[in-house]
Design a protein around this motif. Sequence first.
Motif, mmCIF file in Angstrom:
data_model
loop_
_atom_site.group_PDB
_atom_site.id
_atom_site.type_symbol
_atom_site.label_atom_id
_atom_site.label_comp_id
_atom_site.label_asym_id
_atom_site.label_seq_id
_atom_site.Cartn_x
_atom_site.Cartn_y
_atom_site.Cartn_z
ATOM 1 N N UNK A 28 0.829 -1.204 0.000
ATOM 2 C CA UNK A 28 0.000 0.000 0.000
ATOM 3 C C UNK A 28 0.866 1.258 0.000
ATOM 4 N N UNK A 29 1.920 1.252 0.795
ATOM 5 C CA UNK A 29 2.816 2.409 0.842
ATOM 6 C C UNK A 29 3.556 2.582 -0.474
ATOM 7 N N UNK A 30 3.975 1.471 -1.066
ATOM 8 C CA UNK A 30 4.662 1.551 -2.348
ATOM 9 C C UNK A 30 3.731 2.080 -3.430
ATOM 10 N N UNK A 31 2.462 1.686 -3.376
ATOM 11 C CA UNK A 31 1.491 2.218 -4.330
ATOM 12 C C UNK A 31 1.336 3.728 -4.160
ATOM 13 N N UNK A 32 1.232 4.159 -2.912
ATOM 14 C CA UNK A 32 1.064 5.583 -2.638
ATOM 15 C C UNK A 32 2.273 6.389 -3.114
ATOM 16 N N UNK A 33 3.440 5.779 -3.092
ATOM 17 C CA UNK A 33 4.668 6.451 -3.518
ATOM 18 C C UNK A 33 4.929 6.287 -5.007
ATOM 19 N N UNK A 34 4.023 5.551 -5.691
ATOM 20 C CA UNK A 34 4.186 5.338 -7.122
ATOM 21 C C UNK A 34 5.244 4.314 -7.472
ATOM 22 N N UNK A 35 5.620 3.477 -6.514
ATOM 23 C CA UNK A 35 6.672 2.478 -6.735
ATOM 24 C C UNK A 35 6.111 1.080 -7.000
ATOM 25 N N UNK A 36 4.797 0.932 -6.895
ATOM 26 C CA UNK A 36 4.146 -0.342 -7.192
ATOM 27 C C UNK A 36 2.883 -0.060 -7.985
ATOM 28 N N UNK A 37 2.651 -0.852 -9.009
ATOM 29 C CA UNK A 37 1.491 -0.648 -9.871
ATOM 30 C C UNK A 37 0.610 -1.888 -9.880
ATOM 31 N N UNK A 38 -0.680 -1.693 -9.603
ATOM 32 C CA UNK A 38 -1.658 -2.773 -9.614
ATOM 33 C C UNK A 38 -2.589 -2.557 -10.810
ATOM 34 N N UNK A 39 -2.696 -3.550 -11.684
ATOM 35 C CA UNK A 39 -3.588 -3.470 -12.832
ATOM 36 C C UNK A 39 -4.536 -4.662 -12.802
ATOM 37 N N UNK A 40 -5.834 -4.392 -12.734
ATOM 38 C CA UNK A 40 -6.815 -5.474 -12.693
ATOM 39 C C UNK A 40 -7.618 -5.451 -11.407
ATOM 40 N N UNK A 41 -8.078 -6.617 -11.011
ATOM 41 C CA UNK A 41 -8.949 -6.757 -9.844
ATOM 42 C C UNK A 41 -8.103 -6.956 -8.583
ATOM 43 N N UNK A 42 -8.113 -5.958 -7.697
ATOM 44 C CA UNK A 42 -7.315 -6.024 -6.475
ATOM 45 C C UNK A 42 -7.822 -7.108 -5.518
ATOM 46 N N UNK A 43 -9.020 -7.602 -5.758
ATOM 47 C CA UNK A 43 -9.599 -8.618 -4.883
ATOM 48 C C UNK A 43 -8.677 -9.826 -4.751
ATOM 49 N N UNK A 44 -7.987 -10.179 -5.839
ATOM 50 C CA UNK A 44 -7.084 -11.332 -5.799
ATOM 51 C C UNK A 44 -5.974 -11.112 -4.786
ATOM 52 N N UNK A 45 -5.428 -9.899 -4.754
ATOM 53 C CA UNK A 45 -4.363 -9.570 -3.805
ATOM 54 C C UNK A 45 -4.882 -9.632 -2.366
ATOM 55 N N UNK A 46 -6.067 -9.059 -2.148
ATOM 56 C CA UNK A 46 -6.652 -9.046 -0.806
ATOM 57 C C UNK A 46 -6.989 -10.459 -0.335
ATOM 58 N N UNK A 47 -7.424 -11.300 -1.254
ATOM 59 C CA UNK A 47 -7.709 -12.688 -0.889
ATOM 60 C C UNK A 47 -6.430 -13.409 -0.489
ATOM 61 N N UNK A 48 -5.370 -13.208 -1.273
ATOM 62 C CA UNK A 48 -4.089 -13.840 -0.956
ATOM 63 C C UNK A 48 -3.598 -13.400 0.418
ATOM 64 N N UNK A 49 -3.665 -12.120 0.682
ATOM 65 C CA UNK A 49 -3.196 -11.601 1.967
ATOM 66 C C UNK A 49 -4.015 -12.162 3.126
ATOM 67 N N UNK A 50 -5.307 -12.381 2.908
ATOM 68 C CA UNK A 50 -6.177 -12.878 3.982
ATOM 69 C C UNK A 50 -5.859 -14.318 4.378
ATOM 70 N N UNK A 51 -5.149 -15.045 3.510
ATOM 71 C CA UNK A 51 -4.836 -16.450 3.821
ATOM 72 C C UNK A 51 -3.515 -16.615 4.561
ATOM 73 N N UNK A 52 -2.720 -15.542 4.650
ATOM 74 C CA UNK A 52 -1.407 -15.645 5.275
ATOM 75 C C UNK A 52 -1.515 -15.828 6.786
ATOM 76 N N UNK A 53 -0.631 -16.636 7.345
ATOM 77 C CA UNK A 53 -0.605 -16.854 8.786
ATOM 78 C C UNK A 53 0.821 -16.707 9.294
ATOM 79 N N UNK A 54 0.970 -16.353 10.549
ATOM 80 C CA UNK A 54 2.289 -16.148 11.148
ATOM 81 C C UNK A 54 2.629 -17.327 12.048
ATOM 82 N N UNK A 55 3.759 -17.964 11.777
ATOM 83 C CA UNK A 55 4.189 -19.090 12.597
ATOM 84 C C UNK A 55 4.934 -18.592 13.829
#
Length: 209
Positions: A147-174
């Motif tokens: 999110x910070x990289x996007x705000x700084x113009x250093x990361x570009x997302x093209x398409x449906x962001x839902x895929x990214x949010x779904x991936x992030x929601x599955x991550x767990x910390x060991x």
Amino acid sequence: MEIINKLVYAEPNNTAAKDLLADIFEQIGYQKESPSVRNSFLGAAYELRHGMPAGASPKTNGPDMIRAMTTELWLNALAISMDSKKAAGMKFTINLNTPDNGEKFVVEMNNSALTNIKGYQDKNPNLTITVNRVDLEKVMGGQTTFEKLQAEGKAKFEGDRKAFDQLRSTMTTFAPDFELLPGTKAKSPPVKPSKDPFEVPPIANSDGA
């Protein structure tokens, strides 16, 4: 070993059984040629006698390790860190491009499994992420977020962001401070999860040192 091991699991506070099992594990460890197997037995023997080692777990996700980790290894680490139950029913593909080193990947979620292929791009991805590898390393090390990289113009997302949010929601910390045997872990506050799920987790050290 089998009999005493079951006794310790049934009676975690049985000191005599724990001491005997520690002696057994120690002798088995001395006879193993594989360092990892030897350390597992000797680590278990140490915990049975002294409890889990006190102090904070070593932090091994420093800048040098992050730079040495390939993008492919990082994507594989994400797959390992994913909770497959949370991913049930999810299906998407994400193209990942890192222009500064010319790498391209396709990341696919299907059948509650996350896979990636280097040097390939999906013709119709749900999402395409473009970010320089040098900036991605900051995400991997927990120094910044997408999110910070996007705000700084250093990361570009093209398409449906839902895929990214779904991936992030599955991550767990060991939690790296897991006990090898029951009753050896001191009561302590739970480990707080990382602020960013894409950060490389510390490598667990269970050698009893």
